[in-house]
Design a protein around this motif. Structure first.
Motif, PDB file in Angstrom:
ATOM      1  N   ILE A  70      79.120  46.313  85.832  1.00 49.14           N
ATOM      2  CA  ILE A  70      79.095  46.400  87.253  1.00 49.14           C
ATOM      3  C   ILE A  70      77.517  46.720  87.659  1.00 49.14           C
ATOM      4  CG2 ILE A  70      79.633  47.764  89.263  1.00 49.14           C
ATOM      5  CD1 ILE A  70      81.909  46.298  87.540  1.00 49.14           C
ATOM      6  N   ILE A  71      76.924  45.718  88.485  1.00 47.76           N
ATOM      7  CA  ILE A  71      75.373  45.973  88.832  1.00 47.76           C
ATOM      8  C   ILE A  71      75.139  46.287  90.098  1.00 47.76           C
ATOM      9  CG2 ILE A  71      73.308  44.914  88.685  1.00 47.76           C
ATOM     10  CD1 ILE A  71      74.738  42.862  86.421  1.00 47.76           C
ATOM     11  N   PRO A  72      74.850  47.510  90.543  1.00 49.00           N
ATOM     12  CA  PRO A  72      74.282  47.850  91.950  1.00 49.00           C
ATOM     13  C   PRO A  72      73.231  46.752  92.206  1.00 49.00           C
ATOM     14  CG  PRO A  72      73.919  49.862  90.596  1.00 49.00           C
ATOM     15  CD  PRO A  72      74.595  48.550  89.853  1.00 49.00           C
ATOM     16  N   GLY A  73      73.116  46.438  93.501  1.00 55.58           N
ATOM     17  CA  GLY A  73      71.799  45.672  94.067  1.00 55.58           C
ATOM     18  C   GLY A  73      71.629  45.866  95.586  1.00 55.58           C
ATOM     19  N   LEU A  74      70.466  45.460  95.779  1.00 58.58           N
ATOM     20  CA  LEU A  74      69.935  45.555  97.143  1.00 58.58           C
ATOM     21  C   LEU A  74      70.449  44.068  97.822  1.00 58.58           C
ATOM     22  CD1 LEU A  74      66.617  47.388  97.087  1.00 58.58           C
ATOM     23  CD2 LEU A  74      68.617  48.163  97.926  1.00 58.58           C
ATOM     24  N   ALA A  75      69.996  42.931  97.219  1.00 56.08           N
ATOM     25  CA  ALA A  75      70.363  41.726  97.731  1.00 56.08           C
ATOM     26  C   ALA A  75      71.835  41.533  98.398  1.00 56.08           C
ATOM     27  CB  ALA A  75      70.051  40.792  96.753  1.00 56.08           C
ATOM     28  N   ARG A  76      71.882  40.932  99.429  1.00 56.29           N
ATOM     29  CA  ARG A  76      73.207  40.392  99.872  1.00 56.29           C
ATOM     30  C   ARG A  76      73.851  41.853 100.694  1.00 56.29           C
ATOM     31  NH1 ARG A  76      76.577  35.829  96.873  1.00 56.29           N
ATOM     32  NH2 ARG A  76      74.608  34.447  96.206  1.00 56.29           N
ATOM     33  N   LEU A  77      72.981  42.293 101.174  1.00 58.92           N
ATOM     34  CA  LEU A  77      73.255  43.704 101.873  1.00 58.92           C
ATOM     35  C   LEU A  77      73.837  44.981 101.040  1.00 58.92           C
ATOM     36  CD1 LEU A  77      75.134  42.357 105.048  1.00 58.92           C
ATOM     37  CD2 LEU A  77      72.897  43.457 104.914  1.00 58.92           C
ATOM     38  N   GLY A  78      73.327  45.032  99.640  1.00 57.36           N
ATOM     39  CA  GLY A  78      73.319  46.019  98.846  1.00 57.36           C
ATOM     40  C   GLY A  78      74.712  45.620  98.202  1.00 57.36           C
ATOM     41  N   MET A  79      75.018  44.347  98.077  1.00 57.82           N
ATOM     42  CA  MET A  79      76.332  43.943  97.328  1.00 57.82           C
ATOM     43  C   MET A  79      76.318  44.294  95.923  1.00 57.82           C
ATOM     44  SD  MET A  79      78.492  40.248  97.206  1.00 57.82           S
ATOM     45  CE  MET A  79      77.291  39.719  96.280  1.00 57.82           C
ATOM     46  N   LYS A  80      77.337  45.017  95.250  1.00 65.31           N
ATOM     47  CA  LYS A  80      77.547  45.287  93.796  1.00 65.31           C
ATOM     48  C   LYS A  80      77.911  43.739  93.215  1.00 65.31           C
ATOM     49  CE  LYS A  80      79.445  49.800  93.933  1.00 65.31           C
ATOM     50  NZ  LYS A  80      80.562  50.504  93.397  1.00 65.31           N
ATOM     51  N   ARG A  81      77.723  43.575  92.011  1.00 63.47           N
ATOM     52  CA  ARG A  81      78.181  42.478  91.371  1.00 63.47           C
ATOM     53  C   ARG A  81      78.560  42.923  90.073  1.00 63.47           C
ATOM     54  NH1 ARG A  81      74.367  37.977  91.930  1.00 63.47           N
ATOM     55  NH2 ARG A  81      73.547  39.453  93.707  1.00 63.47           N
ATOM     56  N   ALA A  82      79.535  42.103  89.357  1.00 64.71           N
ATOM     57  CA  ALA A  82      80.091  42.412  88.227  1.00 64.71           C
ATOM     58  C   ALA A  82      79.645  41.238  87.044  1.00 64.71           C
ATOM     59  CB  ALA A  82      81.617  42.197  88.013  1.00 64.71           C
ATOM     60  N   GLN A  83      79.034  41.513  85.912  1.00 62.76           N
ATOM     61  CA  GLN A  83      78.571  40.431  85.119  1.00 62.76           C
ATOM     62  C   GLN A  83      79.409  40.686  83.723  1.00 62.76           C
ATOM     63  OE1 GLN A  83      75.715  38.675  85.179  1.00 62.76           O
ATOM     64  NE2 GLN A  83      75.981  37.719  83.061  1.00 62.76           N
ATOM     65  N   ILE A  84      79.877  39.329  83.415  1.00 61.59           N
ATOM     66  CA  ILE A  84      80.716  39.328  82.213  1.00 61.59           C
ATOM     67  C   ILE A  84      80.090  38.671  81.111  1.00 61.59           C
ATOM     68  CG2 ILE A  84      82.669  38.029  81.390  1.00 61.59           C
ATOM     69  CD1 ILE A  84      84.272  38.598  83.809  1.00 61.59           C
ATOM     70  N   GLU A  85      80.195  39.240  80.059  1.00 60.13           N
ATOM     71  CA  GLU A  85      79.469  38.807  78.791  1.00 60.13           C
ATOM     72  C   GLU A  85      80.489  38.935  77.645  1.00 60.13           C
ATOM     73  OE1 GLU A  85      75.152  39.317  78.644  1.00 60.13           O
ATOM     74  OE2 GLU A  85      75.667  41.099  79.861  1.00 60.13           O
ATOM     75  N   GLY A  86      80.114  38.408  76.352  1.00 63.65           N
ATOM     76  CA  GLY A  86      80.655  38.652  75.161  1.00 63.65           C
ATOM     77  C   GLY A  86      82.294  38.423  75.166  1.00 63.65           C
ATOM     78  N   VAL A  87      82.644  37.019  75.787  1.00 65.25           N
ATOM     79  CA  VAL A  87      83.930  37.017  75.731  1.00 65.25           C
ATOM     80  C   VAL A  87      84.387  36.267  74.590  1.00 65.25           C
ATOM     81  CG1 VAL A  87      85.746  35.766  77.128  1.00 65.25           C
ATOM     82  CG2 VAL A  87      83.910  36.505  78.392  1.00 65.25           C
TER      83      VAL A  87
END
Length: 153
Positions: A70-87
């Protein structure tokens, strides 16, 4: 089948999955004992808020894994995004919709955490993975780039 968060004792099973394909076999070192770097990386994942490895389990066997951050961010009005890896899904369990179920679980966690989107990258050589992600609703909306550093080991 059920899902649970990975524990350190699961490391050999996770690395086995990561190494068990053409690309992974060149990137990973599944050996006994595992290289110390895997222990260090797992410890770093454990202490970072919002970072976990989610496992698909059948009885006590690890049959799939996915890293969700889970990545907090400032872009897109402070929207958090989820990063998926190692599937990875155990080759003996592919085609049984385990990957789809694991993704649905990871996406549900991302929604619970208040993420506005889930993102991932996939190696351009992984044509089947690309089709799988599209079937799950992902779209190739951006072109990804990487700068890889050579390390001496």
């Amino acid at each position: 089948m059920y899902f649970r968060k990975a524990q350190k004792a699961d490391l050999p099973a996770i690395v086995r999955l990561l190494a068990d394909d053409e690309l992974g076999s060149r990137r990973e070192r599944y050996e006994d004992p595992l290289p110390e770097e895997y222990d260090q990386a797992f410890d770093a994942i454990e202490v970072q808020i919002g970072n976990q490895i989610l496992l698909a389990m059948e009885e006590e066997k690890v049959i799939g894994c996915i890293q969700l951050t889970i990545i907090p961010g400032l872009a897109r009005l402070g929207m958090k995004r989820a990063q998926i890896e190692g599937v990875r899904i155990d080759k003996n369990y592919r085609g049984k919709r385990i990957g789809e179920a694991l993704f649905k679980e990871a996406i549900a966690i991302a929604k619970t955490e208040g993420c506005g989107l889930v993102q991932l990258t996939t190696d351009k050589q992984r044509n089947e993975a690309y089709r799988f992600y599209e079937r799950l609703g992902f779209s190739a909306s951006h072109e990804g780039m990487k700068l890889i550093f050579k390390t001496e080991k």
